[in-house]
Design an enzyme around this catalytic site. Structure first.
Site, PDB file in Angstrom:
ATOM      1  N   ASP A  92       2.462  -8.071  -5.974  1.00 15.33           N
ATOM      2  CA  ASP A  92       1.948  -7.110  -5.187  1.00 15.33           C
ATOM      3  C   ASP A  92       2.065  -5.657  -5.462  1.00 15.33           C
ATOM      4  OD1 ASP A  92       0.330  -6.154  -2.850  1.00 15.33           O
ATOM      5  OD2 ASP A  92       1.374  -7.367  -1.363  1.00 15.33           O
ATOM      6  N   ASP A  95      -7.116  -7.757   1.270  1.00 13.12           N
ATOM      7  CA  ASP A  95      -6.177  -8.254   2.362  1.00 13.12           C
ATOM      8  C   ASP A  95      -6.841  -8.857   3.508  1.00 13.12           C
ATOM      9  OD1 ASP A  95      -4.034  -8.195   1.050  1.00 13.12           O
ATOM     10  OD2 ASP A  95      -3.462  -6.166   2.088  1.00 13.12           O
TER      11      ASP A  95
END
Length: 719
Positions: free
Chosen positions: A449, A513
């Site tokens: 990430d 997301d």
């Protein structure tokens, strides 16, 4: 000097040198083997203009009186004074080709600058272009911009690019090409949620399957610009460049700077032809993902930071029962990480939560036949971390001083800062920690990430997004070399780092997301313009989306996730009864057809009804009895008409016959009754239909009236 002519897959690229500098005189449809004397293309000289033909150079130059955006901007610093040699006059020294690649060397001896341009027209028609500038002078030369750009034909009158935000990445926007420059600037220090994955110029009304299109993509994960430049004489250039900060690239004598690659494709078959060129390139790479893409369960929306071994083992047991093949433990496993305020940078397993380390969970996962994956965020640091307290000088910012010594830090973003990978000690620390994790644990997958922009990023008081991006690339490369069996996913607040630069170093991207299936229909459709589905993570989220609060039936969520690298981000322990059986059946359906989904041609229909989306994957070849195609028919909202009517299924072999049947949801599935509005859907839905590819592509089949935010999956079998 003869022109250079590259040809592949219906595309020609012609580089002329007869006017002294290199100029792309044609990029578009194949011209065949024979070219005329290109002097016939010399333009007339208009009134009140320069007394010469002005080439649209491979690097458009002010020294040739190009009035649009220049390809090369910079200046020499002599005796500490900037601004010299501000306008280079590059002329061809050599130009060679083997028919697929070309190398053009241009030089300005007076300015002490040479630029080498490398072009490759790949077998599927995708063009790759980059420039390298070298300083042959005796003093420093500052590069302000070195752009890669290409001309498009006069009938390219519309421009399509993509924009977005967090949880709404890659949505299309269109505009007419008008005089002036349309610039998409990314100053995020990463690619950006609003970044355009491609910039496409095309003929009026070009669509999925019709019209001529010229499209470009800049393969770079840092600051950048993409643009279309239409000058007063009517010519249009499209391209991109790295957006350099103040004095980020200053070439000392003998030094060179190489641009990111610009990838470009031409199609006379609409946007699907652009997609074919990109997919062909991706899938021809020797390091392209080889094994079948495993079914993933990611724990984030199941447990968030609540890491409890017993709970996670129960989740693993439930996942294995469903047929999951890869179990990924998300954020929260390392020291001090009970929420997102602390711990980043301390890449040690938290002994208070995991007294036995990660081994008990890894063993529980692998003993059930699944791979184990782990979330990391190696480029970031919290101020509340041991490493930030020990090495405040490793935190990147605008000041030459650390924040402990009075230096100013950028504003926090999600309570975090960026670790300065340009600092060799910081880079080595991060490499050593991740390397140790992989050596000490049976980890086969990293969810990597990167959760903030680099808006005021510097090293030792100087702008350094350029060097930070290269240092991050080196980190990926070094870890992949040390652990070749470990796959890496690029996640960046979801889809904020999706580009061909990062995809040269990773095995998939997390598109967003947002797991809301309605949002994902658009996000995945436009991500898939460039990136093939085997490299795009698509997951089934909870029944009610955590990011939008929308509620969707399982069939809609599952069909949406199917056309990607399929997985789940859901507490599947709560899935029971008929819904669990439906989920199991769909997982088996994915496993049965992932070979087709991850190798076939992507096809997107041009549907007049804007409430309907029809897309699928078609096998290049299939024997009788094999699945030749899968198509999704998706209803995004209510339609204008009472009936959908006949809908064409394009992209099939016109001479072959196919059996078409609806396979999901089926009458036995839990949410079948929610899918259709009409009491009696078209009869063929129950019995199947047989027709030629020509008939299906021209006439089509009457489609059912679907409820909004529902979909059906069609399977086409070759006869």
């Amino acid at each position: 000097m003869h022109p250079l002519h590259l040809r592949s897959a219906g595309t020609s690229l012609v580089i002329s040198t007869h006017r002294g500098e290199a100029e792309i005189t044609h990029w578009g449809a194949d011209l065949g083997e024979t070219l005329p004397d290109l002097a016939i293309l010399n333009e007339p000289i208009g009134p009140s203009s320069i007394d010469a033909n002005v080439p649209a150079g491979l690097l458009p130059q002010a020294s040739s009186s190009w009035q649009g955006r220049r390809g090369f901007r910079g200046h020499r610093i002599t005796d500490g004074v900037p601004g010299f040699d501000f306008s280079v006059r590059l002329r061809v020294v050599s130009a060679t080709t083997d028919g697929a690649t070309a190398v053009v060397l241009q030089s300005d001896p007076d300015a002490g600058i040479t630029v080498s341009s490398d072009l490759t027209l790949h077998p599927g028609g995708l063009l790759e272009l980059r420039h390298t500038a070298t300083n042959h002078g005796t003093s420093p030369f500052q590069v302000d911009e070195l752009a890669t750009m290409l001309p498009v034909a006069p009938d390219a009158v519309e421009l399509l690019d993509l924009t977005g935000r967090w949880c709404r990445e890659r949505h299309p926007q269109r505009r007419a090409i008008q005089q002036g420059t349309w610039v998409r600037t990314g100053r995020h220090g990463r690619t950006g949620h609003d970044s355009s994955l491609l910039l496409a110029a095309g003929t009026a009304g070009f669509g999925n399957r019709h019209g001529k299109v010229w499209a470009t993509h800049l393969a770079w994960s840092g600051n950048h610009e993409q643009f279309a430049d239409n000058v007063a004489d009517g010519r249009t250039m499209v391209g991109g460049s790295e957006l350099l900060g103040p004095a980020e690239v200053v070439l000392q004598p003998g030094d060179s700077y190489t641009t990111p690659a610009l990838f470009a494709a031409y199609s006379d078959r609409g946007l699907d032809g652009i997609t074919e060129a990109f997919y062909s390139w991706f899938r021809s790479r020797p390091h392209h993902v080889g094994k079948p893409r495993p079914v993933v369960l990611n724990t984030w929306e199941a447990v968030y930071f609540d890491h409890n071994l017993e709970t996670l083992i129960e989740l693993a047991e439930s996942a294995a029962d469903l047929g999951v093949e890869r179990f990924v433990l998300d954020d929260g496993w390392f020291r001090g990480r009970r929420d997102d305020h602390a711990g980043l940078g301390d890449w040690y397993v938290d002994e208070t939560v995991w007294p036995g380390g990660l081994t008990p969970l890894i063993d529980a996962v692998t003993s059930r036949g699944m791979e184990f994956g782990l979330w990391v965020e190696p480029e970031m640091v919290n101020l509340d971390s041991d490493i930030a307290r020990a090495h405040p000088e490793w935190i990147a910012g605008p000041s030459s001083l650390s924040h402990k010594d009075g230096g100013r830090l950028p504003l926090e973003w999600r309570q975090q800062h960026v670790i300065d990978l340009v600092n060799p000690e910081a880079w080595k620390y991060v490499f050593d920690r991740i390397d140790t994790l992989l050596r000490e644990n049976n980890i086969r997958y990293l969810k990597w990430d990167q959760n903030r922009d680099l808006l005021e990023h510097g090293h030792a008081g100087r702008a350094s997004v350029h060097e930070q991006t290269l240092a991050a690339y080196r980190l990926f490369d070094a870890l992949r070399a040390a652990h070749p069996g470990v796959e890496i996913e690029s996640c960046s607040s979801g889809g904020a780092r999706v580009d061909l630069g990062i995809l040269e170093r990773t095995d998939r991207v997390w598109a967003s997301d947002c797991n809301d299936a309605l949002e994902r229909q658009t996000i995945q459709r436009w991500t898939g313009m460039v990136v093939p589905p085997e490299l795009v993570g698509g997951h089934i989220g909870p029944t009610t989306s955590h990011t939008t609060a929308r509620t969707h039936d399982l069939s809609f969520r599952a069909i949406t996730a199917l056309f990607g690298h399929f997985g789940m981000e859901w507490d599947v322990r709560s899935v029971a009864g008929a819904e669990r059986e439906e989920l199991k059946r769909f997982i088996e359906l994915y496993k049965e057809h992932r070979g087709l989904i991850h190798s076939g041609r992507m096809v997107r229909a041009d549907v007049p009804d804007e409430s309907l989306m029809v897309h699928g994957v078609v096998a290049d070849a299939s024997a009788p009895g094999e699945t030749a195609a899968l198509f999704a028919v998706v209803k995004t909202r209510t339609g204008f008409a009472e009936h959908v009517g006949r809908v064409a299924i394009p992209g099939l072999d016109p001479a072959r016959s196919y059996r078409v049947e609806a396979v999901f949801p089926s009458p036995g599935d839990a949410d079948y009754g929610h899918t259709f509005i009409e009491a009696k859907p078209a009869p063929w839905l129950a019995s199947g239909a047989e027709a030629t590819g020509r008939f299906l592509g021209v006439v089509g089949l009457p489609m059912p009236v679907l409820n909004p935010e529902h979909a059906i999956l069609l399977r086409l079998t070759a006869l």
